[in-house]
Design a protein around this motif. Structure first.
Motif, PDB file in Angstrom:
ATOM      1  N   THR A   1      17.893  29.637  -2.635  1.00  0.00           N
ATOM      2  CA  THR A   1      17.580  30.968  -2.125  1.00  0.00           C
ATOM      3  C   THR A   1      18.315  32.064  -2.874  1.00  0.00           C
ATOM      4  O   THR A   1      17.927  33.235  -2.816  1.00  0.00           O
ATOM      5  N   GLY A   2      19.390  31.698  -3.570  1.00  0.00           N
ATOM      6  CA  GLY A   2      20.187  32.692  -4.281  1.00  0.00           C
ATOM      7  C   GLY A   2      21.008  33.573  -3.365  1.00  0.00           C
ATOM      8  O   GLY A   2      21.531  34.609  -3.791  1.00  0.00           O
ATOM      9  N   ASP A   3      21.167  33.154  -2.105  1.00  0.00           N
ATOM     10  CA  ASP A   3      21.886  33.966  -1.129  1.00  0.00           C
ATOM     11  C   ASP A   3      23.378  33.659  -1.196  1.00  0.00           C
ATOM     12  O   ASP A   3      23.974  33.117  -0.266  1.00  0.00           O
ATOM     13  N   HIS A   4      23.981  33.993  -2.315  1.00  0.00           N
ATOM     14  CA  HIS A   4      25.402  33.775  -2.509  1.00  0.00           C
ATOM     15  C   HIS A   4      25.918  34.771  -3.549  1.00  0.00           C
ATOM     16  O   HIS A   4      25.177  35.168  -4.448  1.00  0.00           O
ATOM     17  N   PRO A   5      27.170  35.176  -3.461  1.00  0.00           N
ATOM     18  CA  PRO A   5      27.728  36.116  -4.436  1.00  0.00           C
ATOM     19  C   PRO A   5      27.707  35.517  -5.838  1.00  0.00           C
ATOM     20  O   PRO A   5      27.903  34.308  -6.013  1.00  0.00           O
ATOM     21  N   ALA A   6      27.479  36.355  -6.817  1.00  0.00           N
ATOM     22  CA  ALA A   6      27.433  35.874  -8.204  1.00  0.00           C
ATOM     23  C   ALA A   6      28.722  35.169  -8.588  1.00  0.00           C
ATOM     24  O   ALA A   6      28.711  34.183  -9.326  1.00  0.00           O
ATOM     25  N   GLY A   7      29.835  35.642  -8.060  1.00  0.00           N
ATOM     26  CA  GLY A   7      31.113  35.027  -8.394  1.00  0.00           C
ATOM     27  C   GLY A   7      31.298  33.634  -7.840  1.00  0.00           C
ATOM     28  O   GLY A   7      32.193  32.903  -8.279  1.00  0.00           O
ATOM     29  N   LEU A   8      30.462  33.251  -6.874  1.00  0.00           N
ATOM     30  CA  LEU A   8      30.550  31.912  -6.281  1.00  0.00           C
ATOM     31  C   LEU A   8      29.510  30.951  -6.843  1.00  0.00           C
ATOM     32  O   LEU A   8      29.523  29.767  -6.506  1.00  0.00           O
ATOM     33  N   GLU A   9      28.600  31.437  -7.675  1.00  0.00           N
ATOM     34  CA  GLU A   9      27.457  30.621  -8.072  1.00  0.00           C
ATOM     35  C   GLU A   9      27.871  29.323  -8.749  1.00  0.00           C
ATOM     36  O   GLU A   9      27.372  28.240  -8.415  1.00  0.00           O
ATOM     37  N   ALA A  10      28.785  29.403  -9.728  1.00  0.00           N
ATOM     38  CA  ALA A  10      29.180  28.188 -10.449  1.00  0.00           C
ATOM     39  C   ALA A  10      29.872  27.200  -9.518  1.00  0.00           C
ATOM     40  O   ALA A  10      29.578  25.996  -9.540  1.00  0.00           O
ATOM     41  N   ASP A  11      30.792  27.694  -8.671  1.00  0.00           N
ATOM     42  CA  ASP A  11      31.515  26.806  -7.760  1.00  0.00           C
ATOM     43  C   ASP A  11      30.569  26.190  -6.726  1.00  0.00           C
ATOM     44  O   ASP A  11      30.673  25.000  -6.402  1.00  0.00           O
ATOM     45  N   PHE A  12      29.661  26.998  -6.201  1.00  0.00           N
ATOM     46  CA  PHE A  12      28.714  26.485  -5.212  1.00  0.00           C
ATOM     47  C   PHE A  12      27.799  25.438  -5.842  1.00  0.00           C
ATOM     48  O   PHE A  12      27.565  24.364  -5.276  1.00  0.00           O
ATOM     49  N   THR A  13      27.301  25.736  -7.038  1.00  0.00           N
ATOM     50  CA  THR A  13      26.418  24.793  -7.729  1.00  0.00           C
ATOM     51  C   THR A  13      27.146  23.493  -8.019  1.00  0.00           C
ATOM     52  O   THR A  13      26.604  22.393  -7.830  1.00  0.00           O
ATOM     53  N   ALA A  14      28.397  23.595  -8.477  1.00  0.00           N
ATOM     54  CA  ALA A  14      29.184  22.390  -8.776  1.00  0.00           C
ATOM     55  C   ALA A  14      29.444  21.576  -7.512  1.00  0.00           C
ATOM     56  O   ALA A  14      29.407  20.331  -7.536  1.00  0.00           O
ATOM     57  N   ALA A  15      29.713  22.248  -6.394  1.00  0.00           N
ATOM     58  CA  ALA A  15      29.962  21.535  -5.143  1.00  0.00           C
ATOM     59  C   ALA A  15      28.711  20.809  -4.664  1.00  0.00           C
ATOM     60  O   ALA A  15      28.779  19.679  -4.155  1.00  0.00           O
ATOM     61  N   VAL A  16      27.547  21.440  -4.807  1.00  0.00           N
ATOM     62  CA  VAL A  16      26.287  20.783  -4.434  1.00  0.00           C
ATOM     63  C   VAL A  16      26.040  19.577  -5.338  1.00  0.00           C
ATOM     64  O   VAL A  16      25.615  18.507  -4.884  1.00  0.00           O
ATOM     65  N   ALA A  17      26.334  19.718  -6.631  1.00  0.00           N
ATOM     66  CA  ALA A  17      26.171  18.599  -7.566  1.00  0.00           C
ATOM     67  C   ALA A  17      27.070  17.433  -7.175  1.00  0.00           C
ATOM     68  O   ALA A  17      26.660  16.262  -7.221  1.00  0.00           O
ATOM     69  N   GLU A  18      28.303  17.738  -6.791  1.00  0.00           N
ATOM     70  CA  GLU A  18      29.236  16.683  -6.377  1.00  0.00           C
ATOM     71  C   GLU A  18      28.715  15.933  -5.164  1.00  0.00           C
ATOM     72  O   GLU A  18      28.775  14.695  -5.089  1.00  0.00           O
ATOM     73  N   LEU A  19      28.180  16.672  -4.194  1.00  0.00           N
ATOM     74  CA  LEU A  19      27.618  16.028  -3.012  1.00  0.00           C
ATOM     75  C   LEU A  19      26.400  15.184  -3.387  1.00  0.00           C
ATOM     76  O   LEU A  19      26.187  14.094  -2.834  1.00  0.00           O
ATOM     77  N   GLY A  20      25.611  15.663  -4.357  1.00  0.00           N
ATOM     78  CA  GLY A  20      24.471  14.881  -4.826  1.00  0.00           C
ATOM     79  C   GLY A  20      24.902  13.589  -5.491  1.00  0.00           C
ATOM     80  O   GLY A  20      24.240  12.549  -5.352  1.00  0.00           O
TER      81      GLY A  20
END
Length: 312
Positions: free
Chosen positions: A65-84
């Motif tokens: 959805t892109g509903d996250h601050p730009a400054g969190l995008e890399a960390d959020f994406t990495a955390a989702v990848a880790e859970l995957g």
């Protein structure tokens, strides 16, 4: 953390959530992953798979959805990848190979988007193991080659050698054992502060366990039995899953070697774990051992024991 709590945290990250993603949400994802790994080590991951997969899908949808601050995008994406990655591992160990491939590929894409090379290497290693254990040894080698293109720490290089050696053994190449022995000679000195956190499982005992499987692949059951038994010495209580899986491999090798008494002893020692730990891979190995025992006319007491273990 219970399965229900894992699911509840994942549900909080659905696209319908009212607030943008925060750093607390990112930490919640990492908490899910860490607790799932710990629970998997103690009792196996079959019961965890639905909750972790649900959390991964919810977080992936929220990410989209892109509903996250730009400054969190890399960390959020990495955390989702880790859970995957965790979800993919649980699917693999539960013998849901198609689901594991899909989860691994989705997590790999996210790790690359996040620029998380460490997670990318881990996922490629997991994918190599999945390919090798499902009869696609050459594909496994190609995946290992992708890992080896990175600048590897000594311990990650040991992991790559482990994956390469298992694929080579399945192809009947006895150089696999030389590679494994070299990795064993290096593993104790390979640990450095800069290692990825996920390398905690790359140790001598793990390499010895896989050496047993490599010997079995090249037809040396005597060597396989010796290595499996050695790897089962001193398995930590927090990693009972490894004792369950390794014990099933030992029992299977003993049955194939027609060592009936030793197989029955090993199976009896394994029996208490059957009530406490789950692994589709272990169950499959025990079912194969049960079928082999029947075909080789093993004593009925051993057949009955193996049937009971395989049925959980």
């Amino acid at each position: 953390m219970t399965d229900r709590e894992l699911l509840d945290i994942g549900a909080a990250l659905t696209p319908s959530a009212d607030e943008p993603v925060t750093s607390g949400d990112v930490q919640a994802l990492r908490t899910i992953a860490a607790h799932a790994v710990a629970l998997d080590g103690r009792r196996g991951g079959a019961g965890l798979l639905p909750s972790v997969t649900s959390a991964f899908r919810a977080a992936s949808a929220r990410l989209a959805t892109g509903d996250h601050p730009a400054g969190l995008e890399a960390d959020f994406t990495a955390a989702v990848a880790e859970l995957g990655e965790v979800a993919g591992w649980l699917a693999f160990d539960s013998l849901q190979h198609g689901e594991a491939r899909c989860l691994n590929l989705r997590a790999l894409r996210l790790a690359r988007l996040a620029g998380d090379a460490r997670m990318e290497m881990f996922l490629l290693g997991n994918m190599a193991l999945l390919a090798q254990e499902t009869g696609r040894a050459r594909e496994s080698l190609r995946l290992v080659e992708l890992v080896e293109r990175f600048r590897l720490s000594p311990r990650v290089r040991v992991m790559a050698s482990l994956r390469r050696s298992r694929a080579l053994a399945d192809l009947g190449d006895e150089r696999a054992l030389a590679l494994l022995h070299q990795a064993q000679s290096q593993v104790d000195e390979s640990v450095i502060r800069a290692d990825p956190e996920w390398t905690w499982w790359v140790d001598r005992r793990e390499l010895v366990l896989h050496e047993g499987s490599a010997w079995r692949a090249v037809g040396r059951l005597d060597k396989a039995v010796d290595r499996y038994a050695a790897a089962l010495e001193g398995v930590p209580e927090a990693y009972r899953w490894s004792a369950w899986v390794g014990g099933s491999w030992l029992v299977g090798a003993l049955v194939e070697a027609r060592s009936w008494s030793e197989a029955e002893t090993a199976a009896n020692e394994l029996a208490p774990l059957a009530r406490e730990v789950s692994s589709g891979r272990a169950t499959q190995r025990l079912r194969e051992a049960s079928a082999t025992a029947k075909a080789l006319r093993a004593p009925s007491s051993l057949e009955d024991l193996l049937t009971a273990l395989a049925s959980g």
